[in-house]
Design a protein around this motif. Structure first.
Motif, short mmCIF file in Angstrom:
data_model
loop_
_atom_site.label_atom_id
_atom_site.label_comp_id
_atom_site.label_asym_id
_atom_site.label_seq_id
_atom_site.Cartn_x
_atom_site.Cartn_y
_atom_site.Cartn_z
N THR A 54 35.47 30.59 43.10
CA THR A 54 36.33 29.92 44.08
C THR A 54 37.60 30.72 44.29
O THR A 54 38.04 30.94 45.42
N SER A 61 45.06 39.38 42.04
CA SER A 61 46.10 38.70 42.82
C SER A 61 47.29 39.61 43.04
O SER A 61 47.84 39.68 44.14
N THR A 115 39.63 35.58 51.42
CA THR A 115 40.24 35.01 52.62
C THR A 115 41.61 35.62 52.84
O THR A 115 41.97 36.00 53.97
N SER A 148 46.11 30.79 45.36
CA SER A 148 44.76 30.74 44.81
C SER A 148 44.77 31.03 43.31
O SER A 148 43.99 30.44 42.56
N ASN A 150 46.01 27.79 41.75
CA ASN A 150 44.94 26.79 41.75
C ASN A 150 43.90 27.09 40.69
O ASN A 150 43.41 26.19 40.00
N TRP A 151 43.55 28.38 40.58
CA TRP A 151 42.57 28.76 39.58
C TRP A 151 43.05 28.36 38.19
O TRP A 151 42.30 27.80 37.39
N LEU A 189 48.51 32.76 50.30
CA LEU A 189 47.22 32.31 49.78
C LEU A 189 46.84 33.05 48.51
O LEU A 189 46.23 32.46 47.60
N TRP A 222 38.88 32.60 47.80
CA TRP A 222 40.22 32.46 48.40
C TRP A 222 40.90 33.81 48.50
O TRP A 222 41.60 34.10 49.48
N ASN A 223 40.72 34.65 47.48
CA ASN A 223 41.33 35.97 47.51
C ASN A 223 40.76 36.81 48.66
O ASN A 223 41.49 37.52 49.35
N THR A 225 45.55 24.34 49.68
CA THR A 225 45.31 25.58 50.42
C THR A 225 44.43 25.40 51.66
O THR A 225 44.69 26.08 52.65
N PRO A 226 43.40 24.53 51.67
CA PRO A 226 42.60 24.41 52.90
C PRO A 226 43.45 23.97 54.09
O PRO A 226 43.30 24.51 55.20
N LEU A 267 45.64 26.89 55.22
CA LEU A 267 44.85 27.88 55.94
C LEU A 267 44.51 27.39 57.35
O LEU A 267 44.65 28.13 58.33
#
Lengths: 120, 142
Positions: free
Chosen positions: B45, A102, B52, B93, B96-97, B89, B49-50, B115-116, B119
């Motif tokens: 997951t 990240s 993306t 992400s 969220n993780w 994001l 996202w990463n 996030t969806p 996005l």
């Protein structure tokens, strides 16, 4: 007829990893490819710009590619290590790796935004 | 009268106080180690996202640096929002993780991700902006 037990069923011990580790390794390698693709794009910027912007783009490009190589190696190595962890019933969570990825992504975004404004 | 059922709460089984304690404690001290397959699913997951985010950043770099517009600053109008969305994001992400992992350890329902939606709206706005920019560039810059 010999009936083999399903590979991923273990009713009496810790859960077996099955194909989860393989899918996770593939996910890491896809992420690594995304980092390398960013690096390739930045190489294109590096050869078209000049001066300090070009130097910055070179550094960013090689940084992104190095991060991609590291992510790929991490995914491959973790595949075996984590499999052993699961079979031994040890924790499999790896927050440091995710935080690192990240951080790299955020740094890449900030640097790309600065570069974009500087070369506009 | 509508008899539609109420939507489920953010966390049907956890009080806000409990959620706050779960979110603030050190990760490995929250609850129990979950089934490792759940940990891996959560990790994948996050990785998706990463990726993306990385794809958005790459798209932003391509628009801001490689694509040529006659009105040259227009490429910043398209490139920068994509790069910023990628950064947002990347942060969301990881968050969220972390929340997912804590809820898995507590055997709680997973939180509803935002996030969806972010996005989808982000891509929608940038797409419309791209169409406008292409038209403006064709008219203004000759």
């Amino acid at each position: 007829m010999v009936r083999l037990p399903p590979a991923d069923v273990n009713r009496h011990g810790p859960p077996l990893p099955g194909l989860a580790t393989e899918r996770t390794t593939l996910a890491w390698s896809r992420t690594a490819l995304s980092l390398v693709a960013n690096g390739g794009l930045l190489l294109k910027v590096a050869v078209t710009e000049s001066g300090a912007a070009a130097v910055a783009a070179w550094v960013l490009a090689f940084g992104a590619m190095a991060a991609g190589a590291f992510a790929w190696a991490f995914g491959m190595r973790a595949y075996r290590r984590v499999r052993e962890h699961i079979l031994a019933g040890r924790p499999s969570v790896r927050p440091e790796a995710l935080r690192g990825l990240s951080t790299v992504t955020i740094l890449l975004a900030v640097a790309a935004a600065v570069l974009a404004v500087a070369t506009a | 009268m509508s008899t539609a059922p109420d939507p489920p709460d953010y966390h049907p089984h956890a009080s806000p106080e409990l959620l706050e304690r779960i979110a603030n404690a050190p990760l490995r001290e929250v609850g129990d180690e979950p089934d490792p397959r759940f940990t891996f699913a959560n990790e994948r997951t996050f990785l998706a996202w990463n990726r993306t985010a990385l794809a958005l950043i790459a798209g932003g770099i391509a628009l801001a640096e490689v694509v040529k517009f006659d009105v040259h600053w227009l490429r910043l109008v398209l490139g920068l929002p994509l790069i910023v969305l990628g950064a947002v994001l990347a942060i969301a992400s990881l968050r969220n993780w972390d929340l997912n992992e804590r809820c898995l350890r507590m055997a709680l329902p997973l939180p509803y991700p935002r996030t969806p939606r972010l996005l989808a709206y982000g891509i929608g706005v940038v797409s419309v902006a791209t169409a406008i920019v292409v038209i403006v560039d064709a008219i203004v810059g000759k």
